[in-house]
Design a protein around this motif. Structure first.
Motif, PDB file in Angstrom:
ATOM      1  N   ALA A  33      -1.847  -7.736  -3.192  1.00 18.03           N
ATOM      2  CA  ALA A  33      -0.555  -8.399  -3.376  1.00 18.03           C
ATOM      3  C   ALA A  33      -0.140  -9.161  -2.120  1.00 18.03           C
ATOM      4  N   VAL A  34       0.346 -10.358  -2.314  1.00 15.92           N
ATOM      5  CA  VAL A  34       0.893 -11.172  -1.225  1.00 15.92           C
ATOM      6  C   VAL A  34       2.404 -11.001  -1.249  1.00 15.92           C
ATOM      7  N   ILE A  35       2.927 -10.350  -0.217  1.00 17.80           N
ATOM      8  CA  ILE A  35       4.357 -10.050  -0.155  1.00 17.80           C
ATOM      9  C   ILE A  35       4.870 -10.287   1.254  1.00 17.80           C
ATOM     10  N   LEU A  36       6.194 -10.335   1.364  1.00 18.77           N
ATOM     11  CA  LEU A  36       6.841 -10.483   2.667  1.00 18.77           C
ATOM     12  C   LEU A  36       6.292  -9.437   3.640  1.00 18.77           C
ATOM     13  N   PRO A  37       5.838  -9.825   4.828  1.00 18.21           N
ATOM     14  CA  PRO A  37       5.247  -8.851   5.752  1.00 18.21           C
ATOM     15  C   PRO A  37       6.134  -7.657   6.074  1.00 18.21           C
ATOM     16  N   LYS A  38       7.450  -7.854   6.181  1.00 20.63           N
ATOM     17  CA  LYS A  38       8.319  -6.718   6.472  1.00 20.63           C
ATOM     18  C   LYS A  38       8.258  -5.688   5.344  1.00 20.63           C
ATOM     19  N   LEU A  39       8.226  -6.148   4.093  1.00 21.23           N
ATOM     20  CA  LEU A  39       8.091  -5.216   2.980  1.00 21.23           C
ATOM     21  C   LEU A  39       6.724  -4.539   3.013  1.00 21.23           C
ATOM     22  N   PHE A  40       5.679  -5.300   3.329  1.00 21.22           N
ATOM     23  CA  PHE A  40       4.351  -4.703   3.468  1.00 21.22           C
ATOM     24  C   PHE A  40       4.352  -3.584   4.501  1.00 21.22           C
ATOM     25  N   ARG A  41       4.966  -3.834   5.662  1.00 19.40           N
ATOM     26  CA  ARG A  41       4.958  -2.829   6.716  1.00 19.40           C
ATOM     27  C   ARG A  41       5.660  -1.548   6.268  1.00 19.40           C
ATOM     28  N   ARG A  42       6.778  -1.688   5.561  1.00 18.31           N
ATOM     29  CA  ARG A  42       7.494  -0.491   5.101  1.00 18.31           C
ATOM     30  C   ARG A  42       6.691   0.248   4.034  1.00 18.31           C
ATOM     31  N   LEU A  43       6.060  -0.482   3.116  1.00 18.38           N
ATOM     32  CA  LEU A  43       5.254   0.162   2.083  1.00 18.38           C
ATOM     33  C   LEU A  43       4.017   0.825   2.685  1.00 18.38           C
ATOM     34  N   LYS A  44       3.395   0.169   3.640  1.00 17.14           N
ATOM     35  CA  LYS A  44       2.217   0.737   4.292  1.00 17.14           C
ATOM     36  C   LYS A  44       2.557   2.055   4.968  1.00 17.14           C
ATOM     37  N   GLU A  45       3.649   2.093   5.693  1.00 15.10           N
ATOM     38  CA  GLU A  45       4.052   3.310   6.390  1.00 15.10           C
ATOM     39  C   GLU A  45       4.428   4.410   5.398  1.00 15.10           C
ATOM     40  N   TYR A  46       5.077   4.032   4.296  1.00 12.96           N
ATOM     41  CA  TYR A  46       5.436   5.014   3.257  1.00 12.96           C
ATOM     42  C   TYR A  46       4.176   5.613   2.642  1.00 12.96           C
ATOM     43  N   LEU A  47       3.197   4.783   2.289  1.00 10.76           N
ATOM     44  CA  LEU A  47       1.966   5.274   1.678  1.00 10.76           C
ATOM     45  C   LEU A  47       1.141   6.109   2.649  1.00 10.76           C
TER      46      LEU A  47
END
Length: 265
Positions: free
Chosen positions: A190-204
């Motif tokens: 998925a191509v998404i806003l990097p800030k959202l990616f960073r939060r999702l990555k840390e959550y996962l």
């Protein structure tokens, strides 16, 4: 080396032994080529678009030979090019936050310069947004007039036929289905806003075997993200107020990136 001492702030920029210092391009955010966060190993967003942004930046600045190694280090030809940075200071990570341009500077080092629309359009920051290779990502210290110029460039790239760069694949607002880390990091992820990616990555990273987003709003609520969404001026805490989750594993942002103004730490 001496010019780094002219960067404003309560402490000086500390360059490396070879004279270089880390710079965060103000007003924009390109896809991550590596992000570790607090809990897990480095991960990247879809690497093709991430590399396109990096290469477009270096080419714009005047580098003609770009060689990328497997560890993401880059060698360049020529070794140096003339250019300038326009900065208000540094962020909490010690990075110089700046607009970056090529060629002769518009003024002398250490002097305050009024940045108008024309000067902004000479920068790599504007160039990357106009190509659709970076998302507009605004903080409160970035002047409203300059936000409007970058926002307009992003909207034009997004509305082009076909959409340019990240906008051809962006699912930040339409929603991304999370089945695991690969949903965000695979070449076709998925191509998404990097800030959202960073939060999702840390959550996962906290529970790699469970891709459920049931606890994501609570996790984001404990974060330090503060922002407001014009025309409202109320400060909001927690990115959960700017997302929606459905079906347990689908998430989307409810506003376009340029409609969220983050508070600087």
């Amino acid at each position: 080396m001496a010019d780094w001492k002219l960067v404003p702030g309560c402490k000086p920029i500390l360059p490396a032994a070879d004279g270089h210092a880390n710079i965060r391009l103000e007003g924009i955010d390109a896809l991550e080529t590596h992000h570790g966060g607090n809990y897990g190993p480095d991960q990247h967003q879809p690497i093709g678009l991430a590399h396109q942004a990096a290469d477009a930046l270096l080419t714009f600045l005047g580098f003609t030979g770009i060689v990328r190694k497997p560890d993401e280090t880059v060698t360049l030809t020529p070794a140096g090019v003339p250019g300038f940075i326009l900065t208000r200071g540094f962020d909490v990570y010690g990075r110089c936050v700046a607009l970056v341009g090529r060629g002769a500077p518009p003024g002398r080092s250490g002097y305050k310069i009024e940045i108008d629309d024309a000067l902004l359009k000479r920068t790599a920051n504007y160039h990357l947004v106009s190509l659709g290779l970076a998302y507009p990502t605004f903080y409160t210290g970035f002047p409203v007039s300059l936000r409007k110029v970058l926002a307009a460039a992003a909207q034009q790239a997004r509305q082009s036929t076909p959409p340019l760069g990240v906008w051809a694949k962006d699912v930040t607002q339409s929603g991304v289905n999370i089945t695991g880390m690969a949903s965000l990091t695979a070449d076709d992820g998925a191509v998404i806003l990097p800030k959202l990616f960073r939060r999702l990555k840390e959550y996962l990273d906290l529970n790699p075997t469970d891709a459920s987003l049931a606890c994501l709003p609570s996790y984001l609520g404990g974060g330090a993200d503060k922002f407001h969404m014009p025309p409202a001026s109320k400060e909001i805490t927690g990115l959960q107020h700017a997302i929606e989750t459905t079906n347990g594993n689908t998430v989307r942002m409810t506003r376009q990136p340029e409609e969220i103004i983050f508070v600087e730490k």
